[in-house]
Write a protein that holds these residues in place. Structure first.
Motif, PDB file in Angstrom:
ATOM      1  N   ARG A 156       0.819  -1.212   0.000  1.00  0.00           N
ATOM      2  CA  ARG A 156       0.000   0.000   0.000  1.00  0.00           C
ATOM      3  C   ARG A 156       0.855   1.265   0.000  1.00  0.00           C
ATOM      4  O   ARG A 156       0.569   2.223   0.723  1.00  0.00           O
ATOM      5  N   ILE A 157       1.915   1.283  -0.793  1.00  0.00           N
ATOM      6  CA  ILE A 157       2.667   2.518  -0.951  1.00  0.00           C
ATOM      7  C   ILE A 157       1.760   3.587  -1.549  1.00  0.00           C
ATOM      8  O   ILE A 157       0.790   3.283  -2.232  1.00  0.00           O
ATOM      9  N   ASP A 158       2.113   4.844  -1.314  1.00  0.00           N
ATOM     10  CA  ASP A 158       1.310   5.942  -1.852  1.00  0.00           C
ATOM     11  C   ASP A 158       1.637   6.239  -3.311  1.00  0.00           C
ATOM     12  O   ASP A 158       0.808   6.794  -4.039  1.00  0.00           O
ATOM     13  N   GLY A 159       2.840   5.916  -3.725  1.00  0.00           N
ATOM     14  CA  GLY A 159       3.248   6.189  -5.102  1.00  0.00           C
ATOM     15  C   GLY A 159       4.511   5.430  -5.430  1.00  0.00           C
ATOM     16  O   GLY A 159       5.210   4.923  -4.543  1.00  0.00           O
ATOM     17  N   LEU A 160       4.823   5.356  -6.720  1.00  0.00           N
ATOM     18  CA  LEU A 160       5.902   4.495  -7.179  1.00  0.00           C
ATOM     19  C   LEU A 160       6.801   5.231  -8.166  1.00  0.00           C
ATOM     20  O   LEU A 160       6.331   5.831  -9.132  1.00  0.00           O
ATOM     21  N   LEU A 161       8.113   5.183  -7.910  1.00  0.00           N
ATOM     22  CA  LEU A 161       9.132   5.666  -8.833  1.00  0.00           C
ATOM     23  C   LEU A 161       9.804   4.453  -9.453  1.00  0.00           C
ATOM     24  O   LEU A 161      10.232   3.541  -8.727  1.00  0.00           O
ATOM     25  N   VAL A 162       9.931   4.441 -10.767  1.00  0.00           N
ATOM     26  CA  VAL A 162      10.496   3.279 -11.450  1.00  0.00           C
ATOM     27  C   VAL A 162      11.446   3.726 -12.554  1.00  0.00           C
ATOM     28  O   VAL A 162      11.146   4.656 -13.301  1.00  0.00           O
ATOM     29  N   SER A 163      12.576   3.033 -12.653  1.00  0.00           N
ATOM     30  CA  SER A 163      13.457   3.141 -13.810  1.00  0.00           C
ATOM     31  C   SER A 163      13.348   1.813 -14.546  1.00  0.00           C
ATOM     32  O   SER A 163      14.038   0.845 -14.199  1.00  0.00           O
ATOM     33  N   PRO A 164      12.470   1.714 -15.552  1.00  0.00           N
ATOM     34  CA  PRO A 164      12.134   0.406 -16.147  1.00  0.00           C
ATOM     35  C   PRO A 164      13.329  -0.292 -16.784  1.00  0.00           C
ATOM     36  O   PRO A 164      14.181   0.346 -17.409  1.00  0.00           O
ATOM     37  N   THR A 165      13.377  -1.610 -16.622  1.00  0.00           N
ATOM     38  CA  THR A 165      14.448  -2.400 -17.216  1.00  0.00           C
ATOM     39  C   THR A 165      14.132  -2.821 -18.644  1.00  0.00           C
ATOM     40  O   THR A 165      14.994  -3.342 -19.338  1.00  0.00           O
ATOM     41  N   ASP A 166      12.876  -2.654 -19.063  1.00  0.00           N
ATOM     42  CA  ASP A 166      12.522  -3.011 -20.434  1.00  0.00           C
ATOM     43  C   ASP A 166      11.424  -2.073 -20.914  1.00  0.00           C
ATOM     44  O   ASP A 166      11.002  -1.161 -20.206  1.00  0.00           O
ATOM     45  N   GLY A 167      10.966  -2.307 -22.131  1.00  0.00           N
ATOM     46  CA  GLY A 167      10.042  -1.374 -22.750  1.00  0.00           C
ATOM     47  C   GLY A 167       8.572  -1.640 -22.531  1.00  0.00           C
ATOM     48  O   GLY A 167       7.736  -0.890 -23.030  1.00  0.00           O
ATOM     49  N   GLY A 168       8.226  -2.685 -21.775  1.00  0.00           N
ATOM     50  CA  GLY A 168       6.802  -2.944 -21.616  1.00  0.00           C
ATOM     51  C   GLY A 168       6.486  -4.003 -20.586  1.00  0.00           C
ATOM     52  O   GLY A 168       6.580  -5.200 -20.854  1.00  0.00           O
ATOM     53  N   SER A 169       6.140  -3.562 -19.377  1.00  0.00           N
ATOM     54  CA  SER A 169       5.766  -4.477 -18.313  1.00  0.00           C
ATOM     55  C   SER A 169       4.248  -4.464 -18.161  1.00  0.00           C
ATOM     56  O   SER A 169       3.673  -3.434 -17.788  1.00  0.00           O
ATOM     57  N   PRO A 170       3.559  -5.574 -18.445  1.00  0.00           N
ATOM     58  CA  PRO A 170       2.099  -5.608 -18.269  1.00  0.00           C
ATOM     59  C   PRO A 170       1.673  -5.230 -16.859  1.00  0.00           C
ATOM     60  O   PRO A 170       0.626  -4.605 -16.678  1.00  0.00           O
ATOM     61  N   LEU A 171       2.489  -5.575 -15.867  1.00  0.00           N
ATOM     62  CA  LEU A 171       2.142  -5.252 -14.485  1.00  0.00           C
ATOM     63  C   LEU A 171       2.101  -3.741 -14.278  1.00  0.00           C
ATOM     64  O   LEU A 171       1.164  -3.217 -13.667  1.00  0.00           O
ATOM     65  N   MET A 172       3.091  -3.043 -14.798  1.00  0.00           N
ATOM     66  CA  MET A 172       3.094  -1.589 -14.621  1.00  0.00           C
ATOM     67  C   MET A 172       2.000  -0.926 -15.444  1.00  0.00           C
ATOM     68  O   MET A 172       1.420   0.074 -15.032  1.00  0.00           O
ATOM     69  N   VAL A 173       1.722  -1.480 -16.605  1.00  0.00           N
ATOM     70  CA  VAL A 173       0.601  -0.960 -17.408  1.00  0.00           C
ATOM     71  C   VAL A 173      -0.690  -1.068 -16.611  1.00  0.00           C
ATOM     72  O   VAL A 173      -1.478  -0.120 -16.535  1.00  0.00           O
ATOM     73  N   ASP A 174      -0.909  -2.219 -15.990  1.00  0.00           N
ATOM     74  CA  ASP A 174      -2.117  -2.416 -15.181  1.00  0.00           C
ATOM     75  C   ASP A 174      -2.139  -1.474 -13.981  1.00  0.00           C
ATOM     76  O   ASP A 174      -3.203  -0.949 -13.611  1.00  0.00           O
TER      77      ASP A 174
END
Length: 352
Positions: A115-133
């Motif tokens: 239950r974090i309030d927000g997320l910072l990400v430096s993606p390792t690839d060009g398309g993560s379905p999890l992050m899209v969701d």
């Protein structure tokens, strides 16, 4: 124990203003925020995080998923993120993806479950379905350094194109004509962008980039070593290797030294992502430097704004070229010797 009313009285603001500062609301002025945070520090005020999360459905916690904690660039980025988050009243939980998409998604899933309030990400690839969701579900998110195209997510990054162009101009001015690159993963935006910037800069000087002068790396040292070994085995090796990442540059340096060769006499070397170590290598490494600390702080501010219902504006900051001596640059002139100062004349005392 100090209360929120004590903090408000000491800072000379209302309780509501203190609450807004502690909750990271962007509408508070810089001066008021500084006074509130100073009062919090002086009084040792510690809000009850558990009770507050029950009232506001916020945990005052941010998640940060970085690509490789062993990379000094991301270490510095994580530090600046943590410092800025703490100043705004947030804690940070960090996950290391180790340049692996599966590990990245593991950390993202774990952070969302907490239950974090927000997320910072430096993606390792060009398309993560999890992050899209996660984005589609309304999770406040900001991409830092790298990003995933097509998602409505603010991006905080540096633009290295001008610095890469300056690097190529610098190399051309030193007389180098055979320039090679160790590229990062093509699945990442930074991997593709740096190769494109390098190729475009070469074209401005009528210099080709043959396929054999493009080494494929993965932003880690071993790949830099392998690519450099392949360059050195060519019938006509390059004069310069530009590593699109600091760890790959260190791997390239290892490959050169393992063959008993020297930088820059036998092979010149430049890097993207300056790190403190580069001034201590022999010779010091010419590099493109990113404003890492500024990027981390800007990313936190954008995410906190997003959490508060704001747009969380994207930020792009320029990188810069740092010239040292790994590409055949002349050594700096020796510092002038200090001018000796005349010693005072001894005091002569007359005898009675």
């Amino acid at each position: 124990m100090a209360s929120i009313k004590d903090v408000a009285a000491r800072a000379g603001v209302s309780v509501a203003t203190v609450s807004r500062v502690l909750n990271g609301h962007p509408s508070v002025s810089t001066d008021a925020r500084a006074r509130v945070l100073g009062a919090v520090e002086t009084l040792g005020y510690r809000p009850n995080a558990v009770a507050r999360s029950l009232r506001t459905d916020q945990t005052r916690t941010l998640g940060l998923v970085i690509s490789d904690v062993m990379n000094p660039y991301f270490t510095e980025l994580a530090r600046s993120v943590e410092e800025e988050a703490r100043a705004l009243g947030y804690s940070v939980i960090i996950g290391n993806a180790d340049e692996r998409p599966d590990l990245q998604d593991h950390h993202v899933r774990t952070l969302l479950d907490r239950r974090i309030d927000g997320l910072l990400v430096s993606p390792t690839d060009g398309g993560s379905p999890l992050m899209v969701d996660a984005v589609r579900a309304g999770t406040p998110m900001v991409f830092v350094d790298r990003w995933i195209k097509g998602l409505d997510v603010p991006v905080v990054r540096s633009d290295g194109r001008a610095a890469v162009r300056a690097l190529v101009a610098h190399l051309h001015g030193l007389g180098h004509r055979r320039l090679a690159i160790i590229a990062g993963p093509a699945a990442t935006t930074t991997g593709r962008e740096r190769v494109t910037a390098f190729q475009e800069a070469l074209a401005e000087y009528g210099l080709p980039l043959p396929a054999e002068y493009v080494g494929q790396g993965d932003f880690q040292a071993a790949s830099g070593r392998r690519a450099t070994e392949r360059f050195l085995d060519l019938a006509e090796p390059p004069e310069v290797v530009f590593a699109a990442d600091n760890l790959m540059a260190l791997g390239a340096l290892d490959a050169v030294r393992a063959r008993g060769l020297r930088v820059p006499e036998d092979l010149a070397l430049a890097a993207f992502d300056d790190i403190p170590w580069f001034v201590h290598t022999d010779p010091p490494v010419t590099a493109v430097a990113q404003p890492t600390g500024e990027l981390g702080r800007a990313a936190v501010r954008a995410l906190v704004d997003r959490i508060g219902g704001g747009p969380g504006e994207s930020v792009t900051l320029p990188a810069r070229l740092v010239v040292r001596r790994s590409c055949g640059e002349p050594a700096p002139p020796p510092a002038p010797a200090p001018t000796p100062t005349a010693s005072p004349s001894p005091v002569r005392r007359s005898t009675p």
